[in-house]
Scaffold this motif. Structure first.
Motif, PDB file in Angstrom:
ATOM      1  N   ARG A  72     -18.590 -21.391  27.691  1.00  0.00           N
ATOM      2  CA  ARG A  72     -16.851 -22.316  27.187  1.00  0.00           C
ATOM      3  C   ARG A  72     -17.119 -23.259  26.475  1.00  0.00           C
ATOM      4  O   ARG A  72     -17.009 -23.226  24.929  1.00  0.00           O
ATOM      5  CB  ARG A  72     -16.338 -22.614  28.083  1.00  0.00           C
ATOM      6  N   ALA A  73     -18.168 -24.165  26.600  1.00  0.00           N
ATOM      7  CA  ALA A  73     -18.442 -25.398  25.411  1.00  0.00           C
ATOM      8  C   ALA A  73     -18.695 -25.481  24.955  1.00  0.00           C
ATOM      9  O   ALA A  73     -18.472 -25.705  23.426  1.00  0.00           O
ATOM     10  CB  ALA A  73     -18.602 -26.690  26.651  1.00  0.00           C
ATOM     11  N   LEU A  76     -17.214 -23.682  22.223  1.00  0.00           N
ATOM     12  CA  LEU A  76     -16.388 -24.351  21.577  1.00  0.00           C
ATOM     13  C   LEU A  76     -17.020 -25.207  20.402  1.00  0.00           C
ATOM     14  O   LEU A  76     -16.140 -25.457  19.105  1.00  0.00           O
ATOM     15  CB  LEU A  76     -15.615 -24.913  22.455  1.00  0.00           C
ATOM     16  N   VAL A  79     -18.050 -22.639  17.676  1.00  0.00           N
ATOM     17  CA  VAL A  79     -16.906 -22.223  16.510  1.00  0.00           C
ATOM     18  C   VAL A  79     -16.457 -23.311  15.115  1.00  0.00           C
ATOM     19  O   VAL A  79     -16.410 -22.812  14.370  1.00  0.00           O
ATOM     20  CB  VAL A  79     -15.312 -22.492  17.318  1.00  0.00           C
ATOM     21  N   ARG A 129     -12.222 -34.720  20.154  1.00  0.00           N
ATOM     22  CA  ARG A 129     -12.254 -33.678  19.143  1.00  0.00           C
ATOM     23  C   ARG A 129     -12.947 -33.717  17.588  1.00  0.00           C
ATOM     24  O   ARG A 129     -13.485 -33.101  17.280  1.00  0.00           O
ATOM     25  CB  ARG A 129     -11.338 -32.719  19.178  1.00  0.00           C
ATOM     26  N   ALA A 133     -16.282 -31.353  16.322  1.00  0.00           N
ATOM     27  CA  ALA A 133     -16.423 -30.584  15.212  1.00  0.00           C
ATOM     28  C   ALA A 133     -16.783 -30.774  14.148  1.00  0.00           C
ATOM     29  O   ALA A 133     -17.800 -30.011  13.516  1.00  0.00           O
ATOM     30  CB  ALA A 133     -14.898 -30.805  14.524  1.00  0.00           C
TER      31      ALA A 133
END
Length: 247
Positions: A72-73, A76, A79, A129, A133
């Motif tokens: 999951r991490a 993310l 992405v 975040r 990113a």
């Protein structure tokens, strides 16, 4: 020595590196494709993405079995880099070969420098975040432009940005590498048809098999010693490619 034999030998070496160090395979795949197998820098970048993505799948499956991949991490994290990987693939197809070679030489030198840093030089910090990113976007851009999987940057990024244990960072980075490589290949889809698949096929097969031997090799030798040896090889590769780009 025939092209097929060269492809098998080079692929086995790339697999050994991926299996033994958990990354860095594309750092050897690209120069091997250019200087041993006659690919242009642009073709080598695209072929390396195919080779590293397929070889990383086997490693990821092993990490999934041992529970050392945080899917999951990792998803993310990946992405954030996917659009940049695809965009990088589109841009790379329009850049001159000399610039791609010089860029790859710089990235190879950076990878070698990171591997020569003393243990403990990467420290965990609180992740935001925005930082996650930005790091994912940077990895995606490098993957798209130069055909590098980014494992040499993904692992320390996952350790320092997301505070992952090293084993989980290595496993999760393979998921990030595969996702970015596939996105970058999508951006290069128009130029993949012209690649020499008769060379890429044996290269990839040997790399997949070599990755399993690399895992056994890593169990026999110190990880730090393997990293230092590979870093010295990378410095030599970086110097060769930089001279080729400027001369």
């Amino acid at each position: 020595m025939t092209v097929t034999v060269l492809a098998l030998v080079a692929g086995a070496l790339v697999g050994l590196v991926l299996g033994g160090l958990g990354g860095g395979g594309s750092m050897l795949a690209v120069p091997a494709l250019v200087y041993l197998l006659g690919f242009s820098p642009r073709e080598a970048a695209g072929a390396a993405l195919v080779i590293v993505a397929l070889t990383s799948v086997g490693g990821l499956l092993a990490h999934l079995r041992t529970g050392t991949c945080r899917c999951r991490a990792g998803a993310l994290f990946a992405v954030a880099g996917l659009p940049f990987a695809a965009a990088g693939g589109l841009v790379s197809a329009r850049l001159p070969g000399g610039l791609l070679t010089a860029g790859f030489a710089a990235v190879a030198a950076l990878a070698a420098w990171r591997m020569l840093l003393p243990d403990g030089s990467v420290r965990a910090t609180r992740a935001s975040r925005g930082r996650v990113a930005a790091t994912g976007a940077g990895l995606g851009t490098l993957t798209g432009l130069l055909g590098v999987g980014g494992g040499f940057l993904a692992v320390p990024a996952l350790v320092s940005v997301l505070a992952f244990p090293m084993a989980e960072a290595a496993g999760t980075s393979l998921l990030v590498i595969i996702a970015n490589a596939l996105a970058a290949l999508a951006g290069r889809s128009g130029s993949l048809a012209g690649l020499d698949w008769a060379v890429i096929g044996p290269f990839t097969g040997a790399a997949v098999l070599g990755a399993w031997d690399g895992k056994r090799l890593a169990a026999r030798f110190s990880g730090a010693a393997l990293q230092r040896a590979f870093a010295l090889v990378l410095l030599a590769v970086a110097a060769l490619m930089f001279l080729d780009a400027v001369l």
